[in-house]
Design an enzyme around this catalytic site. Structure first.
Site, PDB file in Angstrom:
ATOM      1  N   CYS A   1      -6.427  -3.363   7.093  1.00 16.00           N
ATOM      2  CA  CYS A   1      -7.621  -2.518   7.005  1.00 16.00           C
ATOM      3  C   CYS A   1      -8.744  -3.136   6.187  1.00 16.00           C
ATOM      4  O   CYS A   1      -9.919  -2.864   6.444  1.00 16.00           O
ATOM      5  CB  CYS A   1      -7.251  -1.145   6.438  1.00 16.00           C
ATOM      6  SG  CYS A   1      -6.717  -1.167   4.703  1.00 16.00           S
TER       7      CYS A   1
ATOM      8  N   CYS B   1       0.832  -1.202   0.000  1.00 16.89           N
ATOM      9  CA  CYS B   1       0.000   0.000   0.000  1.00 16.89           C
ATOM     10  C   CYS B   1       0.867   1.254   0.000  1.00 16.89           C
ATOM     11  O   CYS B   1       0.624   2.197  -0.756  1.00 16.89           O
ATOM     12  CB  CYS B   1      -0.923  -0.012   1.212  1.00 16.89           C
ATOM     13  SG  CYS B   1      -2.038   1.416   1.302  1.00 16.89           S
TER      14      CYS B   1
END
Length: 352
Positions: free
Chosen positions: A192, A95
């Site tokens: 997440c 990410c």
């Protein structure tokens, strides 16, 4: 701005330093945004609301940018693919690499921004030679330089990391001084996009083919038991094997081609050497000569002295000064010289 205390204080510090600040929250995944009203992860609706509230307190504009498509391609799909290959991925590094410090940086430049800033605990310094150096954060317990090894000179020139010289406690005190509503917000340690941090259930849902039972074998190939799917095991694992043995057994390797989990004694979990690829160096384009450096094989692990030997095909041969436990294909190895990040790569093959 993730809605947490770190990115919130980052915005406040930059305002104090005279920067024209815009708050941006990245919309990354729909997986957990509405599933749990108490979810405080960076993708949740509540965290977007927290970021907006902080922006209101600071008097800065706040925007939400949609990165769901590239996040799916570069992070979620990679996460699922690596587990199916019998590897252990690090989605946070992916990410950072492809979304925050590539996608967001490019989009921000198009909006006219000179820099992007994050709440990572690390430092960037420009030397007299004009080169940018990525350094460890002052708070050794919070140092996040490990997850930023992919940054290049091009990206380092446009990144601000104002929290690098502070401790977490100092950051929370500053949040109180700025009257930020997230001053005492708890940190999220979860992935997440994985609801409840239950990656096994997530894999079963998204890749049901990963639930493929097979044999658990020892180093000689003798069958000792059965497994539910190699995706549900990781190097160094002891619990959950379901094997009665006179001595403790640990997962030492995952053989995706034969759909086998390989186990052995405690000594078999240690590696003296490994091969890494998908390399990145922070201050030069490539490494051409062998060198000595300190290395981490996982976030939170202590550094160990290594010798690095570049290979012709663009990979690295790494020799440890002392054997390392649970070096895991799919995880990153990051190299340091004192407190400076030299670069790193992804572990491909472990050699006992």
């Amino acid at each position: 701005m993730s809605g947490g205390v770190d990115s919130s204080v980052t915005a406040a510090l930059l305002l104090d330093a005279g920067y024209d600040v815009i708050g941006v929250t990245m919309r990354l995944s729909e997986e957990s945004r509405d599933a749990d009203p108490n979810d405080r992860s960076c993708c949740s609706l509540s965290s977007v609301d927290d970021a907006r509230r902080v922006s209101d307190v600071l008097g800065i504009p706040h925007y939400v940018m949609d990165f769901t498509a590239p996040f799916q391609n570069s992070v979620v799909d990679y996460f699922l693919y690596e587990y199916q290959r019998g590897r252990t991925p690090n989605p946070c590094i992916a990410c950072n690499r492809y979304i925050k410090f590539e996608g967001l940086l490019n989009k921000s430049k198009n909006l006219g921004a000179s820099y992007i800033a994050t709440g990572h605990y690390a430092c960037i310094q420009r030397g007299a030679d004009g080169l940018y150096r990525l350094r460890k954060g002052a708070d050794t317990d919070k140092d996040q330089s490990y997850v930023l090894y992919h940054l290049t000179q091009r990206t380092l020139a446009h990144i601000l990391l104002p929290l690098g010289k502070f401790s977490k406690e100092e950051v929370r005190r500053k949040a109180e001084t700025y009257h930020l509503p997230v001053a005492h917000k708890a940190e999220s340690q979860e992935i997440c996009f994985v609801p409840h941090d239950d990656y096994k259930t997530y894999l079963r849902k998204k890749r049901p083919e990963s639930y493929a039972p097979g044999d658990i074998v020892d180093g000689m190939g003798n069958v000792l038991g059965r497994h539910d799917g190699i995706s549900f095991y990781t190097i160094g694992q002891r619990k959950g094997l379901g094997i009665a043995a006179p001595h403790p057994l640990y997962v030492t390797a995952l053989d995706a081609s034969q759909n086998r989990v390989i186990v052995g004694g405690a000594d078999a979990v240690y590696a003296s050497e490994l091969v890494a690829s998908d390399l990145n160096w922070t201050m030069w384009d490539n490494l051409s000569e062998p060198m000595e450096a300190q290395a981490k094989i996982r976030y939170g692990k202590r550094e160990i002295r290594t010798r690095i030997i570049p290979q012709r095909e663009g990979s690295l041969y790494v020799c440890f000064a002392e054997p390392q436990r649970a070096a895991t294909p799919g995880q990153s190895i990051v190299f340091y010289k004192d407190d400076i990040v030299l670069g790193g790569g992804v572990i491909d093959r472990v050699i006992s």
